[in-house]
Design an enzyme around this catalytic site. Structure first.
Site, mmCIF file in Angstrom:
data_model
loop_
_atom_site.group_PDB
_atom_site.id
_atom_site.type_symbol
_atom_site.label_atom_id
_atom_site.label_comp_id
_atom_site.label_asym_id
_atom_site.label_seq_id
_atom_site.Cartn_x
_atom_site.Cartn_y
_atom_site.Cartn_z
ATOM 1 N N GLY A 266 -32.598 -1.992 -40.043
ATOM 2 C CA GLY A 266 -32.338 -2.015 -38.592
ATOM 3 C C GLY A 266 -31.097 -1.208 -38.234
ATOM 4 O O GLY A 266 -31.132 -0.364 -37.333
ATOM 5 N N CYS A 381 -24.196 -12.250 -39.539
ATOM 6 C CA CYS A 381 -24.817 -13.038 -38.475
ATOM 7 C C CYS A 381 -24.501 -14.517 -38.729
ATOM 8 O O CYS A 381 -25.351 -15.378 -38.548
ATOM 9 C CB CYS A 381 -26.319 -12.769 -38.368
ATOM 10 S SG CYS A 381 -27.240 -13.084 -39.867
HETATM 11 C C1 LIG Z 1 -28.029 -9.202 -43.386
HETATM 12 S S1 LIG Z 1 -29.190 -8.441 -44.430
HETATM 13 C C2 LIG Z 1 -29.038 -6.760 -43.940
HETATM 14 C C3 LIG Z 1 -29.746 -6.407 -42.655
HETATM 15 C C4 LIG Z 1 -29.752 -4.911 -42.399
HETATM 16 N N1 LIG Z 1 -28.416 -4.362 -42.417
HETATM 17 C C5 LIG Z 1 -30.398 -4.562 -41.076
HETATM 18 O O1 LIG Z 1 -29.709 -4.366 -40.082
HETATM 19 O O2 LIG Z 1 -31.637 -4.493 -41.029
HETATM 20 C C6 LIG Z 1 -28.339 -8.447 -45.960
HETATM 21 C C7 LIG Z 1 -28.959 -7.596 -47.045
HETATM 22 O O3 LIG Z 1 -28.022 -7.549 -48.123
HETATM 23 C C8 LIG Z 1 -28.750 -7.317 -49.300
HETATM 24 N N2 LIG Z 1 -27.853 -7.564 -50.444
HETATM 25 C C9 LIG Z 1 -27.410 -8.749 -50.925
HETATM 26 N N3 LIG Z 1 -26.589 -8.560 -51.963
HETATM 27 C C10 LIG Z 1 -26.472 -7.221 -52.149
HETATM 28 C C11 LIG Z 1 -25.782 -6.396 -53.082
HETATM 29 N N4 LIG Z 1 -25.023 -6.923 -54.043
HETATM 30 N N5 LIG Z 1 -25.906 -5.049 -52.980
HETATM 31 C C12 LIG Z 1 -26.691 -4.504 -52.005
HETATM 32 N N6 LIG Z 1 -27.391 -5.249 -51.123
HETATM 33 C C13 LIG Z 1 -27.281 -6.583 -51.176
HETATM 34 C C14 LIG Z 1 -29.922 -8.260 -49.152
HETATM 35 O O4 LIG Z 1 -30.986 -7.882 -50.002
HETATM 36 C C15 LIG Z 1 -30.253 -8.104 -47.654
HETATM 37 O O5 LIG Z 1 -31.268 -7.144 -47.489
#
Ligand SMILES: C[S@@+](CC[C@H](N)C(=O)[O-])C[C@H]1O[C@@H](n2cnc3c(N)ncnc32)[C@H](O)[C@@H]1O
Length: 440
Positions: A266, A381
């Protein structure tokens, strides 16, 4: 199946009870369960009833499960958990969704038979009818406990009261409302006014909020893939609070930008719609990357989409510093409970400290990848201070070359060096923002 009328209302309730039982008792996610189920339903009215029922029943589970506890002498056996869910659905449809009372009772009785539990049809009938007779007294009784009154778990009530003492009641109320459907116009493909006019000519009512330059808020929820302009990539679904992230990064043509937690893309898309930057969209979860690629492709945008752990750059980083880093960190999602009410059923108090530790680890690992004079935006969030201002103040204590940049008060309450939008404020989700700059 004798005794069951030709009643699609009963079939939808039986489906809802199957799925709700899995959400409540097996811990599956409401959204993924609903998406999988709804894909099999061809009738849009059945899909809408299933969705409204499941979201309301998850939202109000803690209140009406308490009501059920008052109405049953013994709790239902494990094999009757779909009946348990069906009864909560019946209460919620009557009390919170304002559906016609006796039609709900009749459809739930039929649904019990459709669930293969004809022996429980009498119980469903008796319990729902007793609820109709005694509902005022029952609700007054269970609502003496804030868990029932606010339909939030006790640990979260305590946490929100400790973090936001003056706003807690308003937060509980906002979390229990339905969220609006907000779109972000892809300004590379069309203008907001153009899309608004196109929607109006197709009978789709929408508003253009003044404080969000790319947003349209729809008057009613709908299947966005059927809206004009979807296939051509003219817009995406994104809450207003999330749309406030990218403009804070002050992007310029040619910058190297990292979206460190990018899936499903997003904010990556918004970054690319806003400026001609070279974007690396990273995520550790391989299963979420195909969707990220699809989203970018539909919008006509290009990024280097990489599977990798932001905390282990050796696997994916070429050593060239980034001018901007977005850390949209994994979090409790306590700011988007109105969109994902099952968070209230699935999150535990014990999840918060490990999440805060991951957030701190990601910030520390990403900082060396930021160019001197570059900016890192931390966003979640969540509305919990442990995941927001505590994470950032700990970070600033450990990094002498980091300074927080002031953020405008329109972004929400001052929360440490950052800003917190509380759920429902200006109709948006709960969201936290902190902007850090690296010394030259
Ligand atoms: C809040 S969501 C992100 C939403 C995205 N930014 C959007 O606007 O569509 C958090 C994301 O962090 C990823 N994530 C968690 N730990 C991570 C890591 N160590 N390295 C990279 N990504 C990670 C998860 O897989 C998830 O997709």
């Amino acid at each position: 199946m004798s005794g069951v009328h030709d009643n699609s209302g009963a079939a939808v309730r039986a489906d809802a009870a199957r799925l709700l039982a899995r959400v409540v008792f097996d811990g599956i996610s409401l959204r993924s369960g609903f998406d999988a189920r709804a894909a099999r339903s061809s009738d849009p009215r059945d899909r809408a009833l299933l969705s409204a029922t499941l979201f309301s029943a998850s939202r109000w589970w803690l209140r009406f499960d308490a009501v059920l506890g008052r109405l049953l002498e013994r709790s239902l056996p494990a094999k009757a958990r779909q009946i348990h869910a069906l009864l909560v659905i019946g209460f919620v449809q009557i009390e919170m969704m304002g559906m016609p009372e006796y039609a709900v009772v009749a459809a739930c009785v039929d649904a019990a038979r459709l669930l293969g539990q004809p022996r429980h049809a009498g119980l469903v009938n008796a319990v729902l009818r007793r609820f109709l007779r005694e509902r005022q007294a029952l609700l007054a009784d269970v609502d003496r406990d804030p868990v029932s009154l606010h339909a939030h778990p006790r640990w979260l009530i305590e946490r929100i009261r400790a973090d936001w003492p003056r706003d807690a009641e308003a937060i509980f109320a906002a979390n229990n409302c339905e969220a609006p459907l907000t779109l972000r116009v892809n300004r590379r493909r069309c203008q907001r006014d153009e899309l608004l006019a196109r929607f109006a000519s197709s009978g789709v009512a929408a508003e253009a909020p003044v404080h969000l330059p790319d947003a349209l808020v729809l008057a009613e929820s709908t299947d966005v893939s059927r809206l004009p302009g979807f296939a051509e990539g003219h817009f995406s679904v994104q809450d207003g609070a999330a749309q406030q992230v990218v403009p804070l990064l002050d992007l310029h043509t040619g910058m190297r930008v990292l979206d460190a937690c990018a899936a499903p893309g997003g904010k990556s898309a918004h970054l690319l719609e806003s400026a001609d930057v070279a974007l690396t969209a990273l995520d550790v979860d391989a299963a979420r990357l195909p969707r990220t690629r699809e989203n970018l492709q539909r919008l006509g945008l290009t990024a280097t989409v990489v599977e990798g752990d932001a905390a282990r750059p050796e696997g994916w980083w070429d050593g060239q510093p980034f001018d901007r880093i977005l850390l949209d960190a994994p979090c409790s999602a306590s700011g988007i409970i109105r969109r994902q009410p099952d968070i209230k059923l699935h999150r535990r108090a014990a999840d918060i400290a490990p999440l805060a530790a991951i957030q701190a680890r990601l910030g520390t690992a990403l900082w060396p990848m930021l160019a001197r004079g570059g900016k890192l935006l931390y966003a979640t969030c969540s509305i919990l201070r442990a995941e927001n201002e505590a994470t950032i103040s700990g970070f600033l204590d450990r990094h002498e070359d980091a300074r927080a940049l002031p953020l405008h008060e329109r972004l929400g309450r001052a929360a440490g060096v950052g800003r917190q939008n509380l759920p429902g404020n200006k109709g948006m989700d709960g969201f936290y923002y902190a902007l850090l700059e690296k010394a030259r």
